[in-house]
Design a protein around this motif. Structure first.
Motif, PDB file in Angstrom:
ATOM      1  N   TYR A  47      12.668  -9.864  -0.833  1.00 39.71           N
ATOM      2  CA  TYR A  47      11.831  -8.665  -0.744  1.00 39.71           C
ATOM      3  C   TYR A  47      12.581  -7.538  -0.033  1.00 39.71           C
ATOM      4  CZ  TYR A  47       7.942  -5.674   0.743  1.00 39.71           C
ATOM      5  OH  TYR A  47       7.121  -4.593   0.973  1.00 39.71           O
ATOM      6  N   ASP A  48      13.178  -7.859   1.117  1.00 38.98           N
ATOM      7  CA  ASP A  48      13.914  -6.833   1.876  1.00 38.98           C
ATOM      8  C   ASP A  48      15.094  -6.291   1.069  1.00 38.98           C
ATOM      9  OD1 ASP A  48      12.170  -7.177   3.974  1.00 38.98           O
ATOM     10  OD2 ASP A  48      13.437  -8.638   4.995  1.00 38.98           O
ATOM     11  N   LEU A  49      15.829  -7.190   0.426  1.00 37.84           N
ATOM     12  CA  LEU A  49      16.983  -6.768  -0.368  1.00 37.84           C
ATOM     13  C   LEU A  49      16.559  -5.905  -1.547  1.00 37.84           C
ATOM     14  CD1 LEU A  49      19.129 -10.016  -0.439  1.00 37.84           C
ATOM     15  CD2 LEU A  49      19.883  -7.797   0.386  1.00 37.84           C
ATOM     16  N   PHE A  50      15.465  -6.276  -2.169  1.00 35.17           N
ATOM     17  CA  PHE A  50      14.996  -5.555  -3.353  1.00 35.17           C
ATOM     18  C   PHE A  50      14.701  -4.094  -3.011  1.00 35.17           C
ATOM     19  CE2 PHE A  50      11.656  -4.096  -6.218  1.00 35.17           C
ATOM     20  CZ  PHE A  50      12.133  -4.497  -7.461  1.00 35.17           C
ATOM     21  N   TYR A  51      13.906  -3.871  -1.980  1.00 31.84           N
ATOM     22  CA  TYR A  51      13.525  -2.498  -1.649  1.00 31.84           C
ATOM     23  C   TYR A  51      14.626  -1.765  -0.889  1.00 31.84           C
ATOM     24  CZ  TYR A  51       8.857  -3.447  -3.313  1.00 31.84           C
ATOM     25  OH  TYR A  51       7.787  -3.741  -4.120  1.00 31.84           O
ATOM     26  N   GLN A  52      15.516  -2.520  -0.258  1.00 30.08           N
ATOM     27  CA  GLN A  52      16.669  -1.871   0.362  1.00 30.08           C
ATOM     28  C   GLN A  52      17.593  -1.288  -0.697  1.00 30.08           C
ATOM     29  OE1 GLN A  52      20.119  -4.176   1.865  1.00 30.08           O
ATOM     30  NE2 GLN A  52      19.473  -3.522   3.897  1.00 30.08           N
ATOM     31  N   SER A  53      17.633  -1.929  -1.854  1.00 28.75           N
ATOM     32  CA  SER A  53      18.524  -1.479  -2.926  1.00 28.75           C
ATOM     33  C   SER A  53      17.993  -0.235  -3.621  1.00 28.75           C
ATOM     34  CB  SER A  53      18.714  -2.609  -3.952  1.00 28.75           C
ATOM     35  OG  SER A  53      19.245  -3.767  -3.345  1.00 28.75           O
ATOM     36  N   ILE A  54      16.670  -0.058  -3.655  1.00 29.46           N
ATOM     37  CA  ILE A  54      16.076   1.106  -4.322  1.00 29.46           C
ATOM     38  C   ILE A  54      15.972   2.217  -3.294  1.00 29.46           C
ATOM     39  CG2 ILE A  54      14.169   1.930  -5.741  1.00 29.46           C
ATOM     40  CD1 ILE A  54      13.474  -0.951  -6.345  1.00 29.46           C
ATOM     41  N   ALA A  55      16.985   3.025  -3.215  1.00 30.07           N
ATOM     42  CA  ALA A  55      17.065   4.032  -2.155  1.00 30.07           C
ATOM     43  C   ALA A  55      15.965   5.082  -2.274  1.00 30.07           C
ATOM     44  CB  ALA A  55      18.437   4.713  -2.182  1.00 30.07           C
ATOM     45  N   THR A  56      15.503   5.357  -3.490  1.00 29.67           N
ATOM     46  CA  THR A  56      14.505   6.413  -3.685  1.00 29.67           C
ATOM     47  C   THR A  56      13.101   5.961  -3.326  1.00 29.67           C
ATOM     48  OG1 THR A  56      14.274   5.755  -6.015  1.00 29.67           O
ATOM     49  CG2 THR A  56      15.863   7.508  -5.500  1.00 29.67           C
ATOM     50  N   HIS A  57      12.903   4.662  -3.142  1.00 28.42           N
ATOM     51  CA  HIS A  57      11.555   4.167  -2.863  1.00 28.42           C
ATOM     52  C   HIS A  57      11.340   4.034  -1.360  1.00 28.42           C
ATOM     53  CE1 HIS A  57       7.789   2.129  -3.347  1.00 28.42           C
ATOM     54  NE2 HIS A  57       8.232   1.054  -2.703  1.00 28.42           N
ATOM     55  N   LYS A  58      10.287   4.670  -0.861  1.00 24.34           N
ATOM     56  CA  LYS A  58       9.906   4.579   0.540  1.00 24.34           C
ATOM     57  C   LYS A  58       8.619   3.770   0.626  1.00 24.34           C
ATOM     58  CE  LYS A  58      13.326   7.360   1.451  1.00 24.34           C
ATOM     59  NZ  LYS A  58      14.564   6.838   2.031  1.00 24.34           N
ATOM     60  N   ILE A  59       8.719   2.559   1.148  1.00 21.07           N
ATOM     61  CA  ILE A  59       7.570   1.660   1.139  1.00 21.07           C
ATOM     62  C   ILE A  59       6.419   2.235   1.953  1.00 21.07           C
ATOM     63  CG2 ILE A  59       6.781  -0.661   1.747  1.00 21.07           C
ATOM     64  CD1 ILE A  59       9.619  -1.640   1.356  1.00 21.07           C
ATOM     65  N   GLY A  60       6.710   2.671   3.175  1.00 23.07           N
ATOM     66  CA  GLY A  60       5.641   3.172   4.034  1.00 23.07           C
ATOM     67  C   GLY A  60       4.960   4.399   3.478  1.00 23.07           C
ATOM     68  N   MET A  61       5.732   5.278   2.874  1.00 23.94           N
ATOM     69  CA  MET A  61       5.176   6.505   2.326  1.00 23.94           C
ATOM     70  C   MET A  61       4.619   6.320   0.920  1.00 23.94           C
ATOM     71  SD  MET A  61       7.981   9.329   3.594  1.00 23.94           S
ATOM     72  CE  MET A  61       8.334   9.564   5.337  1.00 23.94           C
ATOM     73  N   GLY A  62       4.972   5.230   0.291  1.00 19.11           N
ATOM     74  CA  GLY A  62       4.467   4.982  -1.053  1.00 19.11           C
ATOM     75  C   GLY A  62       5.036   5.911  -2.096  1.00 19.11           C
ATOM     76  N   THR A  63       6.210   6.454  -1.843  1.00 17.09           N
ATOM     77  CA  THR A  63       6.823   7.391  -2.776  1.00 17.09           C
ATOM     78  C   THR A  63       7.998   6.739  -3.480  1.00 17.09           C
ATOM     79  OG1 THR A  63       8.252   8.283  -1.017  1.00 17.09           O
ATOM     80  CG2 THR A  63       6.137   9.374  -1.397  1.00 17.09           C
ATOM     81  N   GLY A  64       8.317   7.233  -4.652  1.00 19.13           N
ATOM     82  CA  GLY A  64       9.425   6.697  -5.421  1.00 19.13           C
ATOM     83  C   GLY A  64       9.005   5.472  -6.213  1.00 19.13           C
ATOM     84  N   SER A  65       9.699   5.246  -7.297  1.00 21.64           N
ATOM     85  CA  SER A  65       9.394   4.097  -8.137  1.00 21.64           C
ATOM     86  C   SER A  65       9.788   2.806  -7.432  1.00 21.64           C
ATOM     87  CB  SER A  65      10.130   4.203  -9.479  1.00 21.64           C
ATOM     88  OG  SER A  65       9.941   3.041 -10.251  1.00 21.64           O
ATOM     89  N   SER A  66       8.914   1.803  -7.515  1.00 13.77           N
ATOM     90  CA  SER A  66       9.198   0.507  -6.898  1.00 13.77           C
ATOM     91  C   SER A  66       9.871  -0.448  -7.874  1.00 13.77           C
ATOM     92  CB  SER A  66       7.896  -0.124  -6.386  1.00 13.77           C
ATOM     93  OG  SER A  66       6.988  -0.317  -7.452  1.00 13.77           O
ATOM     94  N   ASN A  67      10.245   0.046  -9.046  1.00 15.40           N
ATOM     95  CA  ASN A  67      10.925  -0.787 -10.035  1.00 15.40           C
ATOM     96  C   ASN A  67      12.431  -0.538  -9.990  1.00 15.40           C
ATOM     97  OD1 ASN A  67       8.440  -1.734 -10.798  1.00 15.40           O
ATOM     98  ND2 ASN A  67       8.255  -0.358 -12.550  1.00 15.40           N
ATOM     99  N   MET A  68      13.182  -1.467 -10.516  1.00 14.58           N
ATOM    100  CA  MET A  68      14.638  -1.455 -10.405  1.00 14.58           C
ATOM    101  C   MET A  68      15.262  -1.290 -11.786  1.00 14.58           C
ATOM    102  SD  MET A  68      16.951  -4.591  -8.887  1.00 14.58           S
ATOM    103  CE  MET A  68      16.451  -4.314  -7.201  1.00 14.58           C
TER     104      MET A  68
END
Length: 947
Positions: free
Chosen positions: A548-569
């Motif tokens: 999980y950490d690696l997945f969202y760390q790799s998507i630089a445009t996605h901000k989990i806390g802010m809910g912005t950016g695409s969460s897909n890779m």
């Protein structure tokens, strides 16, 4: 010192303090935020200047009298030029004169002939209004400013042509044309739903006509819409209350959404047309909430009002897919549409989400949660008694105040009062929400101190909102005092007592609590997503957390806390993602080889497409988890089957000739780190251990006991030899794979006769015919006119027939995927062969086991020699044991020497089970027939021991 001066000093202190906590913004960013300009408007030039105005509709229409002196008031300040605007701010208090002039409204620019300044300009607008600019400073800088202004005017010709159509949509322009220019055949522009379904409140009570007259006079003296000059009168008129008919225009003028609408005249309609008929999750959620949007207002009980609301929300969801549609957005847009057209509401919503309340309408609503924390901090600072009471009875203040902030008071109080709050909100910014919320608690403070639970707390405030039109002091003997309503008292409390709450203070508190709020959101989101992940068989909870950490760390445009950016890779991110924890995907020297890069891209695309469940070109977190779970299986057959399925694109259970070649290239890519010696596998590791153990045994001799074993401190090995051996072994495995694949390939359709070679010569013996027939089959496999395929059973046989590839699918591949390592533990440095050797020496346990086996082997040899000499048997009639590597004539030994055989057999199995990897060294290898996997009933297993 007066109270006002004291407050001013405190405000100045907080402003300076906030600058230290606020994130650093560039000069252009601060400028755009201050004047609500579009993001494209950067400062082209700026200079000191004096400005005067002569409005075309005011009594004084010229700059000079008979004596040649200017009659208009002169403001000194700073003049800014952007690509589409001239902005002026006075130097006295930054509020006496603030001009935001769109250069599309400029009709003519000329030098002023009557000025005593070094350089002066007279700018004439489309309405006839004149702006007199007198530059202060060095002449060449003034000339430079004028040249840049000229350049901007030329670049703005296209927008200037669209100005008349835009002005037709402004009600302020309609007022001036009808009442000043006396245009008879002119129609009012379209507006909000209130024109048809009536505006909230009573026009008589709100004194609509009187307010409209005041605003008309202001427009006539100070300009309107794109050429307005704001001063103290403008702020007073907003606080007194904006007439319903021009409220929408004033809102978009204060917020800056008017500038967005003017720059993008067709975007709203284009969004609707382009996405007409399309469906999305946001569109589905919008449909559910349409009937829940201010249902008390009559327009939203009709199809017309619902349709307008639907179009605005849908258009914004397509414009900003990161936000899409969020809770309470329908309430806010419903309130805007009462006073605004669809296009006005659309751009005003954009400004709200981006500037006024960032993060309120996002997937995680982090902005709302953050402001609740800020609001609680203000309550604790400004009303300590109430805060102690709230904490004492564990009253959740955020439950009470959250709807106020999220719906911008539209659902908390009657609409006629909520829109008055919105008037000031658009003018002063988000601090208005905090000021009003604090004032609500202040005026109800005595009653709230009596509440002992959330229910009583909410009931008190709900009753207060329903009585805002009542007298705040009904028992007062002063008639004027009795006429003050609760709403008027609320406004005075909010903007007098709590005027100390500034934007700087709000920003400071937001920065203080932002990290904590975002971390809490990220933790909550992570727990929720991990709880809803697909069931896995080979990945632990700890590994899932790392993935999980690696997945969202790799998507630089996605901000989990802010809910912005695409969460897909996408594919490019997918490659970077695997490179973080897969040995065979990390970059290295091989990436300089073009053929290797092609193999890498081809295999990773194949793997990407296999994992893409939606076939939309993007991977979700669940896709990645499910794919990795299949890849790290500890089941040898499942691993081979999965690799076979990667290349069996038509799912027919067969691989064609081209697909077999692609499989071979995929194996070359996957095994490259071991083929190049970048890493070592279990076989090489075992060989290293045995080499060290052999040196120890040689040093101590045959008389050494296991208690005398000491691990070496300076043992050296031929590193290049082991590296070369491993490379040769992997190259041989790749060669054998291709050879066996074509050798054991089966024809798509079995031919009855083979005419490529004449086998009818009777003089040839049967053995010669068999050899030619086998050769013929091998050649036919390469013949494109006779296609051959291999099925899954044959593929398994080919892999299992090679020790290197069998080990790769059973162990090496799984161990090369480091899903158990923490995110911050990944090291991009290559683990070379020497690193593995050092690890073996440092551990010592593997070496000790190898030494133990060799000592036991020496003892076994001695025992066998004594048995042979005592029984006087020849070597041909007895079993000679050469350690764990060779066993001969087992049946003869069993017959003639049962006791010795039992002892030696026991020792041999001890050798074979002496360690985790020793079994693999001494296990029998199977030579599998080509027909294995299809029909093995009558075919015996051919077994030979490893030499």
């Amino acid at each position: 010192m007066s109270i006002i001066d004291n407050l001013r000093q405190k405000t100045s202190f907080w402003d300076k303090l906030a600058e230290n906590f606020a994130p650093s913004l560039t000069r252009d960013e601060k400028f755009k935020l201050e004047y609500r300009l579009p993001t494209e408007e950067n400062i082209v030039d700026d200079t000191n200047a004096d400005l005067s105005f002569a409005n075309a509709y005011s009594k004084s229409k010229e700059f000079k009298t008979k004596e040649g002196h200017a009659t208009a008031y002169v403001y000194s300040g700073r003049l800014f030029l952007t690509p589409h605007y001239l902005v002026f701010k006075d130097a006295f208090d930054n509020s006496s004169c603030a001009m935001i002039l769109n250069i599309s409204t400029i009709k003519r620019v000329e030098r002023a002939p009557f000025s005593s300044y070094a350089l002066s300009l007279v700018i004439t607008l489309y309405s006839g209004t004149q702006v007199f600019i007198q530059f202060i400073g060095v002449r060449y800088r003034s000339e430079q400013f004028c040249e840049r202004l000229k350049s901007c005017l030329k670049g703005n010709i296209g927008h200037a042509k669209l100005l008349p159509a835009f002005l037709d949509t402004c009600y302020s322009e309609f007022l001036l044309r009808k009442n000043v220019l006396q245009m008879k055949e002119i129609r009012a522009p379209g507006g909000g739903l209130g024109q048809k379904f009536r505006y909230p409140g009573s026009p008589r009570v709100a004194r609509e006509k009187a307010k409209l007259r005041l605003w008309f006079n202001y427009f006539r003296e100070n300009g309107a819409n794109l050429a307005i000059v704001k001063n103290y009168t403008f702020e007073k008129l907003v606080r007194v209350g904006v007439p319903n008919r021009i409220r929408g225009e004033v809102w978009e003028l204060c917020s800056g959404s008017m500038y967005l609408r003017q720059e993008n005249p067709t975007e709203y309609q284009e969004l609707l047309q382009k996405n007409e008929g399309k469906s999305s999750q946001a569109v589905e959620e919008i449909e559910k909430d349409l009937r829940r949007s201010l249902p008390e207002y009559s327009a939203y009980q009709s199809d017309e009002g619902i349709q307008r609301l639907r179009k605005v929300l849908t258009a914004y969801s397509w414009k900003n897919p990161d936000v899409g549609y969020c809770q309470a957005m329908n309430i806010v847009v419903a309130g805007l549409l009462i006073f605004m057209s669809e296009e006005q509401a659309f751009w005003c919503l954009s400004k709200l989400c981006d500037y006024y309340v960032p993060g309120y309408y996002s997937k995680t609503m982090y902005g709302t949660l953050l402001d609740q924390k800020v609001f609680e901090a203000f309550v604790q600072e400004k009303m300590p008694l109430l805060w102690e009471h709230v904490e004492k009875y564990d009253i959740q203040l955020s439950v009470v105040s959250l709807p106020w902030f999220l719906s911008l008071f539209f659902t908390s109080m009657p609409l006629e009062y909520a829109v008055r709050i919105m008037d000031i909100f658009f003018m002063n910014g988000s601090k208005t929400l905090f000021q009003v919320a604090l004032a609500i608690l202040r005026v109800n403070g005595e009653d709230l101190l009596e509440a002992e639970d959330d229910g009583m707390f909410i009931a008190i405030l709900k009753n207060y909102f329903h009585t805002l039109d009542k007298s705040a002091h009904p028992e007062s003997v002063d008639v004027k005092y009795r006429q003050i309503t609760k709403f008027q008292e609320l406004l005075v409390t909010a903007f007098k007592e709590f005027s100390i709450i500034t934007e700087s203070m709000v920003t400071q508190h937001r920065n203080k609590y932002q990290n904590g709020i975002l971390q809490n959101i990220e933790t909550f989101v992570k727990k929720t997503q991990l709880r809803h992940m697909p069931r896995t068989f080979h990945l632990s909870e700890y590994q899932l957390s790392n993935i999980y950490d690696l997945f969202y760390q790799s998507i630089a445009t996605h901000k989990i806390g802010m809910g912005t950016g695409s969460s897909n890779m996408d594919f490019q991110v997918f490659v970077r993602f695997l490179a973080k924890f897969c040995d065979w995907c990390k970059t290295g020297e091989s990436d300089k080889n073009s053929s290797y890069v092609d193999q890498k891209v081809e295999f990773l695309k194949r793997l990407f497409n296999k994992w893409d469940s939606s076939k939309g070109g993007e991977l979700t977190l669940n896709d990645v988890v499910y794919g990795l779970d299949k890849l790290v299986t500890n089941d040898l057959m499942a691993s081979i089957n999965y690799f076979f399925a990667l290349y069996d694109e038509d799912n027919n259970g067969q691989l064609q000739r081209e697909e077999v070649l692609q499989v071979s290239e995929g194996l070359l890519f996957l095994t490259d780190p071991w083929k190049t010696g970048k890493y070592v596998d279990a076989l090489t590791k075992k060989a290293i251990e045995e080499g060290i153990a052999e040196q120890i045994v040689k040093e101590h001799g045959d008389s050494m006991t296991i208690d005398q074993v000491e691990l070496p401190t300076g043992v050296t090995i031929d590193e290049e030899k082991f590296k070369s051996d491993q490379t040769e072994r992997y190259l041989e495995a790749a060669s054998n794979f291709l050879q066996r694949s074509f050798e054991y390939a089966q024809p798509v359709e079995l031919d009855k006769e083979i005419d490529l070679l004449d086998l009818s010569d009777d003089e040839e013996n049967e053995l010669s015919k068999k050899k030619k027939y086998d050769s013929l089959k091998a050649n036919a496999a390469l013949d494109p006119t006779h296609p051959k395929v291999i099925d899954l059973a044959t593929f398994r046989m080919i892999i299992l027939a090679d020790e290197t590839y069998e080990l790769f699918f059973s162990q090496t591949l799984r161990e090369s995927i480091h899903t158990s390592e923490a995110v911050n533990a990944f090291d991009t440095k290559n683990k070379a062969l020497r690193t593995m050797f050092d690890g073996i020496i440092a551990d010592g346990r593997k070496v000790a086991e190898s030494v133990r086996r060799r000592v036991d082997s020496v003892a076994t040899k001695s025992s066998v020699a004594s048995v042979e000499s005592g029984s006087n048997q020849t070597s041909n009639s007895a079993c000679t044991t050469h350690g764990p590597d060779k066993v001969e004539d087992l049946d003869d030994f069993t017959t003639e020497h049962p006791d010795e055989h039992e002892e030696l057999l026991s020792n041999s199995w001890i050798e074979m089970d002496g360690g985790d990897d020793s079994v693999k060294q001494s296990r029998p290898l199977r030579t599998i027939s080509p027909q294995e996997g299809t029909n093995q009933k009558d075919q015996p297993d051919l077994i030979e021991f490893e030499s």
